[in-house]
Enzyme design. Structure first.
Site, PDB file in Angstrom:
ATOM      1  CD  GLU A  47      -2.754   1.066   2.542  1.00  0.00           C
ATOM      2  OE1 GLU A  47      -3.372   2.099   2.796  1.00  0.00           O
ATOM      3  OE2 GLU A  47      -2.787   0.051   3.264  1.00  0.00           O
ATOM      4  CE  LYS A  95       3.133   0.148   4.763  1.00  0.00           C
ATOM      5  NZ  LYS A  95       2.462  -0.055   3.482  1.00  0.00           N
ATOM      6  NE  ARG A 121       3.143  -7.377  10.418  1.00  0.00           N
ATOM      7  CZ  ARG A 121       2.581  -6.816   9.361  1.00  0.00           C
ATOM      8  NH1 ARG A 121       1.677  -7.459   8.678  1.00  0.00           N
ATOM      9  NH2 ARG A 121       2.922  -5.611   8.981  1.00  0.00           N
TER      10      ARG A 121
HETATM   11  P1  ATP Z   1       2.623  -1.961   7.775  1.00  0.00           P
HETATM   12  O1  ATP Z   1       1.937  -2.478   8.991  1.00  0.00           O
HETATM   13  O2  ATP Z   1       4.045  -1.638   7.987  1.00  0.00           O
HETATM   14  O3  ATP Z   1       1.848  -0.873   7.081  1.00  0.00           O
HETATM   15  P2  ATP Z   1       1.464  -3.636   5.839  1.00  0.00           P
HETATM   16  O4  ATP Z   1       1.366  -5.118   5.862  1.00  0.00           O
HETATM   17  O5  ATP Z   1       0.220  -2.864   6.067  1.00  0.00           O
HETATM   18  O6  ATP Z   1       2.618  -3.206   6.784  1.00  0.00           O
HETATM   19  P3  ATP Z   1       1.593  -3.377   3.043  1.00  0.00           P
HETATM   20  O7  ATP Z   1       2.123  -2.263   2.231  1.00  0.00           O
HETATM   21  O8  ATP Z   1       0.152  -3.635   3.036  1.00  0.00           O
HETATM   22  O9  ATP Z   1       2.094  -3.140   4.504  1.00  0.00           O
HETATM   23  O10 ATP Z   1       2.399  -4.722   2.741  1.00  0.00           O
HETATM   24  C1  ATP Z   1       2.862  -5.156   1.501  1.00  0.00           C
HETATM   25  C2  ATP Z   1       3.272  -6.580   1.638  1.00  0.00           C
HETATM   26  O11 ATP Z   1       4.366  -6.703   2.549  1.00  0.00           O
HETATM   27  C3  ATP Z   1       2.148  -7.434   2.179  1.00  0.00           C
HETATM   28  O12 ATP Z   1       2.071  -8.622   1.426  1.00  0.00           O
HETATM   29  C4  ATP Z   1       2.539  -7.684   3.605  1.00  0.00           C
HETATM   30  O13 ATP Z   1       2.028  -8.900   4.037  1.00  0.00           O
HETATM   31  C5  ATP Z   1       4.069  -7.677   3.529  1.00  0.00           C
HETATM   32  N1  ATP Z   1       4.629  -7.277   4.818  1.00  0.00           N
HETATM   33  C6  ATP Z   1       4.470  -6.107   5.461  1.00  0.00           C
HETATM   34  N2  ATP Z   1       5.093  -6.108   6.651  1.00  0.00           N
HETATM   35  C7  ATP Z   1       5.677  -7.319   6.770  1.00  0.00           C
HETATM   36  C8  ATP Z   1       6.465  -7.953   7.781  1.00  0.00           C
HETATM   37  N3  ATP Z   1       6.783  -7.326   8.925  1.00  0.00           N
HETATM   38  N4  ATP Z   1       6.908  -9.206   7.545  1.00  0.00           N
HETATM   39  C9  ATP Z   1       6.604  -9.824   6.405  1.00  0.00           C
HETATM   40  N5  ATP Z   1       5.868  -9.307   5.419  1.00  0.00           N
HETATM   41  C10 ATP Z   1       5.402  -8.071   5.592  1.00  0.00           C
HETATM   42 MG    MG Z   2      -1.380  -2.278   5.099  1.00  0.00          MG
END
Ligand code: ATP
Ligand code: MG
Length: 558
Positions: A38, A272, A262
């Site tokens: 995102e 983020k 994760r």
């Molecule tokens: P954040 O909580 O930091 O915003 P998010 O999962 O909302 O993380 P996205 O941009 O939606 O962030 O994630 C893009 C991809 O990266 C998704 O497939 C998500 O599952 C993966 N991802 C994000 N954070 C992690 C993590 N800590 N470990 C493994 N994969 C991750």
């Molecule tokens: Mg997200």
């Protein structure tokens, strides 16, 4: 190779096992994965692990990976983030097949929604969010049907068209899937598919005032791209049922969702939203502050893409959440930098050495750039009768087995000569001001005929040739392993000593030509990289990592 190591290398993770089965069963001729960020922040180490996983699979098996921006929320997304994400994925060493945006599919998603309404599988609800929450039930109690649930298909089509046309204010209507309000999975209790939001979108502008919810965009985007293996993190396990329901009812390409744990890394945060707080509230300089666990921060800190990929490979994929030790990341970068870093000499806290029997003007000495790299070549270092060595490399009353400089004791100067300390000169306060030494002319490195053996070798710079530089020493951003697991706000646990600036250190003159692409080992000091704000009048270096794991030692000491 021992059997055990071989087995380790050949063993597959659970996703590779699934893919190998699928490929050998002929379920797919090749695979398609996607990385779906995102665009609401910069990528961090958690994302790196997802990137290495998704792109790694299509590197290993036939197929490709798409980069898909999950930009269904118009309010938080910005073009700056899109650009940074592309730069970071490329820098990590991966190439996507198609660059896609969930917003590219808004028209198709709208058609899908209409199709569900026509099948009697979706309805427009006029309930407020509070009313909806009240009717939702709890994990142990069933929910209650909305009074709008039994609207006719015609009525629903009319209302949904008018939602799209902008006739209603935000929050007044939603489109919901008609599943079951008593479903054991709360996410299946008539989930919202569309909401009204009169907001400008970074790509579609003002074309839309209704936006699909995550669950209605994500799986459908996977299907549109014919993604075979849609990999996400464990919190989406309960969403899988809805993912499959929507694909089945819409009768679209059967993508499958798989979940892995994760990755959390100690002494930092990988979210983020939390990182954005650190940026906005100026606890750090920006998203690329070298203390940040972002890809751009790590890059500015001097991490190499190879070391981050190595780290992600080593932690692998797991099905259960766990905390990864940041020491492993530091180990990986140290290993890579040891192979590639140019060795240079820099004195941080100088004390002057005057070589009383050195009569020449000075001379150039040759020194190898990297003993680990036989093609690394050499550089020239100016030597003269006045040098700086590190203050901590001299001791007036040394203990036994002290191999550095002390009165009457000899040491070798790296790539130069053996010197002997003859006299210590102090200032009024009793601080050592100057060390008067003699040198052994026959002891020149590479042509030593002196027959003298010394145990200590010190780094040094020539006083009149040294260039000044600023050095920034970084440490862990947080002083506790898991700041989000502590009482109060996570920001209370920031490490106040995470940045120490040394405004003036003395570097050998070759470092005037330092470049952002190179990595350096300041001998006996650590690994360093030029900072992006550096210029020849004001050299600035960031410490990537020390030579040894200082924290592991601390822990052992207790
Ligand atoms: P954040 O909580 O930091 O915003 P998010 O999962 O909302 O993380 P996205 O941009 O939606 O962030 O994630 C893009 C991809 O990266 C998704 O497939 C998500 O599952 C993966 N991802 C994000 N954070 C992690 C993590 N800590 N470990 C493994 N994969 C991750
Ligand atoms: Mg997200």
């Amino acid at each position: 190779m021992s059997d055990e190591i071989k087995k380790e290398e050949e063993s597959l993770n659970f996703l590779e096992e699934i893919i190998e089965q699928d490929l050998s069963a002929g379920k797919y001729p090749s695979i398609v994965t996607r990385f779906p960020p995102e665009p609401n922040g910069y990528l961090h180490l958690g994302h790196a692990s997802s990137i290495c996983l998704n792109f790694g699979l299509t590197r290993k098996y036939p197929g490709y990976t798409n980069l898909r921006f999950d930009d269904t929320n118009p309010v938080t997304e910005e073009t700056e983030y899109v650009d940074s994400i592309k730069e970071d994925v490329k820098w990590l060493g991966f190439e996507w097949k198609h660059e896609r945006y969930a917003s590219d599919y808004f028209d198709t998603l709208y058609e899908y929604a209409v199709k569900l309404i026509e099948k009697g599988l979706a309805y427009v609800d006029d309930s407020t969010s509070e009313q909806m929450a009240a009717m939702k039930g709890t994990p142990t109690e069933p929910g209650v049907n909305s009074p709008y649930r039994d609207r006719t298909i015609e009525e629903n089509l009319d209302l949904f068209t008018r939602m799209k046309a902008g006739e209603f204010p935000d929050g007044s209507h939603t489109l919901r899937a008609k599943i079951e309000m008593a479903h054991i999975n709360m996410l299946m209790r008539d989930p919202i598919l569309y909401r009204i939001k009169h907001a400008h979108h970074h790509r579609t502008g003002d074309k839309w005032c209704i936006y699909p919810m995550y669950d209605f965009a994500h799986g459908q985007s996977d299907s549109i791209e014919e993604v075979t293996h849609s990999i996400c993190t464990l919190e989406f396990v309960p969403h899988r049922e809805l993912y499959d329901w929507l694909i089945e009812k819409l009768d679209i390409y059967p993508s499958h969702q798989y979940e892995f744990a994760r990755r959390n890394i100690n002494y930092t945060v990988t979210s983020k939203r939390k990182l954005l707080q650190l940026v906005n509230e100026q606890y750090v300089e920006g998203w690329d502050d070298p203390r940040m666990p972002t890809i751009s921060g790590l890059r500015r800190r001097g991490y190499t893409p190879e070391s981050i990929r190595d780290f992600c490979d080593r932690i692998g994929v797991a099905k259960r959440e766990n905390m990864v030790d940041v020491g492993l990341l530091e180990f990986c970068v140290r290993e890579h930098l040891n192979k590639i870093a140019l060795r240079r000499m820099v004195v941080f806290d100088p004390v002057k050495v005057v070589i009383t029997n050195y009569t020449g003007e000075g001379e150039m000495l040759s020194s190898e750039n990297n003993p680990e790299d036989e093609n690394g070549g050499t550089r020239q270092i100016p030597f003269s009768g006045e040098l700086y060595i590190e203050r901590e490399d001299f001791m007036e009353n040394p203990p036994k087995k002290y191999f550095r400089l002390a009165p009457g004791q000899m040491v070798r100067l790296k790539s130069a000569y053996i010197i002997k300390c003859e006299q210590v000169i102090k200032d009024e306060e009793g601080q050592v001001k100057e060390l008067q030494c003699t040198y052994i002319p026959e002891s020149k490195s590479g042509a030593d005929t002196s027959g003298i053996h010394v145990k200590g070798t010190l780094h040094w710079v020539s006083v009149k040739h040294a260039v000044r530089a600023e050095v920034r020493l970084y440490d862990r951003l947080f002083k506790v392993e898991d700041p989000t697991d502590e009482e109060g706000d996570f920001k209370e646990y920031l490490n106040p000593l995470s940045l120490q600036v040394l405004p003036a250190v003395y570097a050998e003159p070759d470092l005037l030509h330092a470049s952002l692409q190179e990595r350096y080992q300041f001998i006996r000091k650590g690994y360093f990289v030029l900072d992006k704000s550096s210029n020849p009048d004001q050299l600035i270096f960031n410490r990537t990592v020390g030579l040894k794991d200082a924290w592991a030692k601390e822990v052992k000491k207790g």
